[in-house]
Scaffold this active site. Structure first.
Site, PDB file in Angstrom:
ATOM      1  N   GLU A 136       2.113 -49.996  27.636  1.00 31.93           N
ATOM      2  CA  GLU A 136       2.578 -49.394  28.876  1.00 31.93           C
ATOM      3  C   GLU A 136       1.316 -49.765  29.897  1.00 31.93           C
ATOM      4  OE1 GLU A 136       5.055 -47.645  29.681  1.00 31.93           O
ATOM      5  OE2 GLU A 136       5.530 -48.255  27.637  1.00 31.93           O
ATOM      6  N   LEU A 137       1.939 -50.964  30.846  1.00 34.37           N
ATOM      7  CA  LEU A 137       0.747 -51.615  31.436  1.00 34.37           C
ATOM      8  C   LEU A 137       0.517 -51.140  32.983  1.00 34.37           C
ATOM      9  CD1 LEU A 137       1.127 -54.853  29.639  1.00 34.37           C
ATOM     10  CD2 LEU A 137      -0.127 -52.978  28.916  1.00 34.37           C
ATOM     11  N   CYS A 165      -0.458 -45.486  37.585  1.00 34.72           N
ATOM     12  CA  CYS A 165       0.312 -46.770  37.452  1.00 34.72           C
ATOM     13  C   CYS A 165       1.553 -46.870  37.824  1.00 34.72           C
ATOM     14  CB  CYS A 165       0.516 -46.810  35.746  1.00 34.72           C
ATOM     15  SG  CYS A 165       1.354 -45.405  35.025  1.00 34.72           S
ATOM     16  N   GLY A 186      -2.759 -49.122  29.315  1.00 28.54           N
ATOM     17  CA  GLY A 186      -3.853 -49.654  30.116  1.00 28.54           C
ATOM     18  C   GLY A 186      -3.440 -50.990  30.861  1.00 28.54           C
ATOM     19  N   SER A 187      -4.369 -51.889  31.049  1.00 30.70           N
ATOM     20  CA  SER A 187      -4.290 -53.163  31.928  1.00 30.70           C
ATOM     21  C   SER A 187      -3.310 -54.179  31.219  1.00 30.70           C
ATOM     22  CB  SER A 187      -5.444 -53.565  32.367  1.00 30.70           C
ATOM     23  OG  SER A 187      -6.221 -54.188  31.279  1.00 30.70           O
ATOM     24  N   LYS A 192      -8.483 -43.750  20.523  1.00 31.15           N
ATOM     25  CA  LYS A 192      -9.577 -44.571  21.165  1.00 31.15           C
ATOM     26  C   LYS A 192      -9.490 -44.237  22.745  1.00 31.15           C
ATOM     27  CE  LYS A 192     -11.018 -47.638  23.124  1.00 31.15           C
ATOM     28  NZ  LYS A 192     -11.878 -47.336  24.567  1.00 31.15           N
ATOM     29  N   TRP A 206      -8.334 -44.740  31.628  1.00 29.59           N
ATOM     30  CA  TRP A 206      -9.189 -43.594  32.293  1.00 29.59           C
ATOM     31  C   TRP A 206      -8.498 -42.822  33.423  1.00 29.59           C
ATOM     32  CZ3 TRP A 206      -9.433 -45.184  37.204  1.00 29.59           C
ATOM     33  CH2 TRP A 206      -9.145 -46.483  37.448  1.00 29.59           C
ATOM     34  N   ASN A 207      -7.319 -43.077  33.829  1.00 30.22           N
ATOM     35  CA  ASN A 207      -6.731 -42.440  35.202  1.00 30.22           C
ATOM     36  C   ASN A 207      -6.113 -41.388  34.584  1.00 30.22           C
ATOM     37  OD1 ASN A 207      -4.819 -44.030  33.740  1.00 30.22           O
ATOM     38  ND2 ASN A 207      -3.516 -44.178  35.479  1.00 30.22           N
TER      39      ASN A 207
HETATM   40  P1  NAD Z   1      -8.035 -51.285  30.350  1.00 27.18           P
HETATM   41  O1  NAD Z   1      -6.835 -52.192  29.837  1.00 27.18           O
HETATM   42  O2  NAD Z   1      -9.338 -51.983  30.859  1.00 27.18           O
HETATM   43  O3  NAD Z   1      -8.469 -50.143  29.187  1.00 27.18           O
HETATM   44  C1  NAD Z   1      -7.501 -49.475  28.477  1.00 27.18           C
HETATM   45  C2  NAD Z   1      -7.917 -49.303  27.108  1.00 27.18           C
HETATM   46  O4  NAD Z   1      -8.060 -50.265  26.137  1.00 27.18           O
HETATM   47  C3  NAD Z   1      -9.533 -48.467  27.289  1.00 27.18           C
HETATM   48  O5  NAD Z   1      -9.503 -47.572  26.185  1.00 27.18           O
HETATM   49  C4  NAD Z   1     -10.194 -49.508  26.595  1.00 27.18           C
HETATM   50  O6  NAD Z   1     -11.535 -49.305  26.091  1.00 27.18           O
HETATM   51  C5  NAD Z   1      -9.423 -50.443  25.785  1.00 27.18           C
HETATM   52  N1  NAD Z   1      -9.802 -51.757  25.484  1.00 27.18           N
HETATM   53  C6  NAD Z   1     -10.489 -52.532  26.543  1.00 27.18           C
HETATM   54  N2  NAD Z   1     -10.315 -53.818  25.882  1.00 27.18           N
HETATM   55  C7  NAD Z   1      -9.723 -53.913  24.716  1.00 27.18           C
HETATM   56  C8  NAD Z   1      -9.094 -54.813  23.505  1.00 27.18           C
HETATM   57  N3  NAD Z   1      -9.729 -56.253  23.702  1.00 27.18           N
HETATM   58  N4  NAD Z   1      -8.787 -54.432  22.391  1.00 27.18           N
HETATM   59  C9  NAD Z   1      -8.439 -53.058  22.427  1.00 27.18           C
HETATM   60  N5  NAD Z   1      -8.553 -52.040  23.380  1.00 27.18           N
HETATM   61  C10 NAD Z   1      -9.399 -52.656  24.461  1.00 27.18           C
HETATM   62  O7  NAD Z   1      -7.171 -50.402  31.380  1.00 27.18           O
HETATM   63  P2  NAD Z   1      -8.147 -49.195  32.111  1.00 27.18           P
HETATM   64  O8  NAD Z   1      -8.860 -49.810  33.293  1.00 27.18           O
HETATM   65  O9  NAD Z   1      -8.354 -48.176  31.242  1.00 27.18           O
HETATM   66  O10 NAD Z   1      -6.602 -48.575  32.834  1.00 27.18           O
HETATM   67  C11 NAD Z   1      -6.059 -48.810  34.044  1.00 27.18           C
HETATM   68  C12 NAD Z   1      -4.776 -49.691  33.847  1.00 27.18           C
HETATM   69  O11 NAD Z   1      -3.864 -48.969  33.126  1.00 27.18           O
HETATM   70  C13 NAD Z   1      -3.990 -49.835  35.087  1.00 27.18           C
HETATM   71  O12 NAD Z   1      -3.611 -51.150  34.842  1.00 27.18           O
HETATM   72  C14 NAD Z   1      -2.636 -48.896  34.947  1.00 27.18           C
HETATM   73  O13 NAD Z   1      -1.833 -49.291  35.919  1.00 27.18           O
HETATM   74  C15 NAD Z   1      -2.679 -48.697  33.634  1.00 27.18           C
HETATM   75  N6  NAD Z   1      -1.874 -47.642  32.951  1.00 27.18           N
HETATM   76  C16 NAD Z   1      -0.609 -48.017  32.820  1.00 27.18           C
HETATM   77  C17 NAD Z   1       0.268 -46.616  32.622  1.00 27.18           C
HETATM   78  C18 NAD Z   1       1.602 -46.938  32.043  1.00 27.18           C
HETATM   79  O14 NAD Z   1       2.071 -45.775  31.570  1.00 27.18           O
HETATM   80  N7  NAD Z   1       2.139 -48.054  32.289  1.00 27.18           N
HETATM   81  C19 NAD Z   1      -0.486 -45.633  32.757  1.00 27.18           C
HETATM   82  C20 NAD Z   1      -1.512 -45.277  33.069  1.00 27.18           C
HETATM   83  C21 NAD Z   1      -2.417 -46.560  33.416  1.00 27.18           C
END
Ligand code: NAD
Length: 517
Positions: A247-248, A281, A225-226, A174, A150-151
Site C-alpha cells: 500500500e504505497l 496517502c 509506506g513509500s 514493525k 508514521w502517518n
Molecule cells: P517508508 O517507506 O519510509 O517507511 C515505511 C515503513 O517501512 C517504516 O516502518 C520503515 O521503517 C520501514 N522501512 C524503511 N526501509 C525499509 C526496508 N528497506 N525494508 C523494510 N522496511 C523498511 O514510508 P513512511 O515515510 O513511513 O510513510 C509515508 C508513505 O506511506 C507515504 O508515501 C504514504 O503515501 C504512504 N502510505 C500509504 C498508505 C496506503 O494505504 N496506500 C497509507 C499510509 C501511508
C-alpha cells in the site's frame, strides 16, 4: 514526535535512535534498533506460538480479538496522548483517524471472521458436481510481517494486524521508527484482550529492522509506506517467493465538475487536502476545477480556508492543524511550494514553515498550478490545497490520469450517474463521488493502488482471506474401486471419452443453464 536522531550505540552494539517531539522539540523517547538476530529470535517465538493460535477455532479467536475494543475504549485517553506525542496530530484527528478507525476495523473483521474464514463446502460446476465435493479451507499462513508508516501509526498497524490474527497467524509488527509507541499500543490492546504475548510481537527500528524482517523467513509481508521502500520489499519477497501487499503513496486527484455543489466541494477540498497535516496517502493532492465554475470555487475555498483555525507553535487545543509528523517531510513540502512559485503559481495563503517552537507548516492555498510543477507530480504530503483550472471534464480526466500514481481519487458533481461514469475512467484504485479520503475506511471495499501506488489489494473479503492460504480439499463422492479415466485404458476408453465430447459439448446439452454453472 518525529525528529529522529542517532544516539550512541548500546553496549552490546545495537544502534539506538532518539526521538524529539515535532510539537515542542522536547526529547520524548528512545528506541533500540532490532537487528537480524533479534528478528530471528522473535520469529522463532512467533512460530512456536502460532501453532496453538492457528488451531484455536476461528470463533474463539474472534471473541478474544474483539475484546481489544473494550481495552482500547477504556484506555483511549492514554492512547490518544501517546499518538499525539508520537505524531503531533490534533485530538480530533487522533480520534477520527486512529481510535475510531481502529475500533471499527476490529469490530468489523471480528464479525466477518467466522463467515469468511471457516471451512466452507462450495458447489462445484456441473461437470464435476456429481463426482466431487469441494471443501475450502482457509489455512493460516504462519507468521506475517506487518510494516507500517508514521502517518496513521496506530490504525494502519491495527487494521492488517487484526486481520492476520483472526486468520490464525502470528504477527511481527514493525511500526515506523518515527512513531514507535503507537505501534506498541497496536500490540498492547490485543495482549490485554488475551492474545498470547508471542502471537503479536513488536520489533522496533528503522529500515535495518524492516529489511531483516522481510528476509527472515515469514510467510507474508503486509507493507504500508513509500513507493521506494515498497519496491525494495517486492524484490526481497520475490526472492523468497512469499506474497506481499504493498500500500504505497498517492497523488490523488479531485475533479470539480461544472454542476458540483460548490459549497460541499470547497469544504471537501480543504479538509481532504490538509487534515492530518496533509500526511494522508489518499488525501487530495491535486484539484482540477472546470473553468466555468473556477472563480466561484476558488473564492469559496479561499474564504473558508481563512477560517481554518491554525495556531502553529502557539499551542492551542482548538487548533485544527497539528504539527508536521516528521522533520524530514519539511524540506519536501518547502521544495514543492518553492518550485511552484518559481514556475508561476500563486501562493494565496500560507506557503511557509513555522518553526519557532515546534515544527509546523502553515495551511497553504496555491492556485494556477500546472503539471510542470512538483506540486502536481510528486507526493507532497503536506497541508497544501493546490488548484488547477481546466477547460472541461474531459481535460480534468486527462490531467488526473497524467500521473505515475493511482491510489485514489474523487469526482464532485450533483449527478451521481455522471460521477460514476467519470470515476470509471480514472486510473485510481478507488474513486469517491462527492467525498474523498474515506475508501480505506469502507472496509468491505478492496483497497489498493494502481500504477506506482501499490501492488495487491487489502480489505474486503479477499483482503481478509489474503492472510490465509486458500486450500481446496477435493473429496470424491462415490468411493468406487476405480474411475473411468484411470488405468487400465482399453481400446474403448478413448472412444468413450470422444463420445462424451460429442454428446455433451457438441450438442445443445452444453447450453443448458445447469451445465454452465
Ligand atoms: P517508508 O517507506 O519510509 O517507511 C515505511 C515503513 O517501512 C517504516 O516502518 C520503515 O521503517 C520501514 N522501512 C524503511 N526501509 C525499509 C526496508 N528497506 N525494508 C523494510 N522496511 C523498511 O514510508 P513512511 O515515510 O513511513 O510513510 C509515508 C508513505 O506511506 C507515504 O508515501 C504514504 O503515501 C504512504 N502510505 C500509504 C498508505 C496506503 O494505504 N496506500 C497509507 C499510509 C501511508
Amino acid at each position: 514526535m518525529a525528529i529522529v536522531e542517532p544516539l550512541a550505540p548500546s553496549p552490546d552494539g545495537h544502534r539506538r535512535l532518539g526521538l524529539r517531539s515535532t510539537s515542542s522539540r522536547e526529547p520524548i523517547h528512545e528506541i533500540t534498533v532490532s537487528n537480524r538476530d533479534d528478528v530471528a529470535a522473535a520469529l522463532a517465538r512467533a512460530k512456536a506460538a502460532q501453532r496453538d493460535w492457528g488451531s484455536t477455532p476461528v470463533a474463539e479467536r474472534a471473541k478474544i480479538v474483539r475484546g481489544a475494543i473494550d481495552y482500547l475504549v477504556e484506555h483511549r485517553a492514554e492512547l490518544i496522548d501517546t499518538i499525539r506525542a508520537d505524531t503531533g496530530k490534533t485530538r480530533a484527528e487522533a480520534l477520527m483517524v486512529e481510535v475510531i478507525a481502529a475500533c471499527d476495523s476490529i469490530n468489523h473483521w471480528s464479525a466477518c471472521a467466522v463467515r469468511d474464514l471457516s471451512d466452507e463446502v462450495r458447489k462445484t460446476h456441473a461437470f464435476m458436481r456429481p463426482l466431487k465435493k469441494l471443501v475450502m479451507h482457509y489455512r493460516p499462513l504462519g507468521v506475517v510481517g506487518v510494516i507500517t508508516p508514521w502517518n496513521g501509526p496506530f490504525a494502519l498497524s491495527v487494521n492488517p494486524t487484526v486481520q492476520a490474527l483472526l486468520a490464525g497467524n502470528a504477527v511481527l509488527l514493525k511500526p515506523s521508527e518515527v512513531a514507535p509507541r503507537s505501534g506498541d499500543w497496536a500490540a498492547r490492546i490485543f495482549h490485554e484482550a488475551g492474545v498470547p504475548e508471542d502471537v503479536i510481537q513488536v520489533l522496533h527500528g528503522d529500515g535495518e529492522t524492516g529489511a531483516a524482517l522481510v528476509s527472515a523467513g515469514v510467510q507474508k509481508i503486509s507493507f504500508t509506506g513509500s513507493v521506494a521502500t515498497g519496491k525494495k520489499i517486492a524484490l526481497a519477497c520475490a526472492e523468497q517467493l512469499i506474497p506481499c501487499t504493498l500500500e504505497l503513496g498517492g497523488k490523488d486527484a479531485m475533479i470539480v465538475c461544472a454542476d458540483a455543489d460548490l459549497e460541499r466541494a470547497a469544504n471537501g477540498a480543504i479538509f481532504n487536502s490538509i487534515f492530518n497535516t496533509g500526511h494522508v496517502c489518499m488525501g487530495v493532492e491535486r484539484i482540477y476545477v472546470v473553468e466555468s465554475v473556477a472563480d466561484e470555487f476558488e473564492r469559496l475555498v479561499e474564504q473558508k480556508m481563512r477560517e481554518v483555525r491554525y495556531a502553529g507553535s502557539n499551542s492551542d487545543e482548538l487548533s485544527e492543524i497539528g504539527a508536521l509528523f516528521w522533520d524530514r517531510q519539511l524540506p519536501i513540502i518547502e521544495g514543492h511550494v518553492q518550485d511552484a512559485r518559481e514556475k508561476g503559481a500563486e501562493v494565496v495563503l500560507g506557503g511557509e514553515a513555522d518553526t519557532h517552537g515546534g515544527l509546523f507548516y502553515k495551511p497553504t492555498l496555491v492556485r494556477n498550478v500546472d503539471h510542470t510543477m512538483d506540486l502536481m507530480r510528486r507526493e507532497t504530503f503536506g497541508p497544501i490545497v493546490s488548484i488547477m483550472r481546466v477547460k472541461d471534464e474531459e481535460e480534468a480526466i486527462r490531467m488526473a490520469n497524467d500521473s505515475e500514481y493511482g491510489l485514489s481519487g474523487s469526482v464532485w458533481t450533483r449527478d451521481d450517474e455522471k460521477g460514476i461514469e467519470i470515476a470509471k475512467r480514472m486510473e485510481a484504485g478507488s474513486v469517491h463521488v462527492n467525498d474523498a479520503s474515506i475508501s480505506y475506511g469502507v472496509l468491505e471495499a478492496p483497497f489498493g493502488g494502481m500504477k506506482q501506488s501499490g501492488l495487491g489489494q487489502v480489505n474486503g473479503k479477499h483482503g481478509l482471506r489474503g492472510y490465509t492460504f486458500q486450500q481446496p480439499i477435493i473429496v470424491d463422492r462415490w468411493k468406487r474401486k476405480t474411475e473411468q479415466h484411470w488405468y487400465p485404458h482399453t481400446e474403448k476408453t478413448a472412444e468413450e471419452l470422444d463420445q462424451m465430447v460429442k454428446y455433451v459439448y457438441g450438442t445443445w446439452l452444453k447450453k443448458l443453464p445447469f451445465m454452465r454453472k
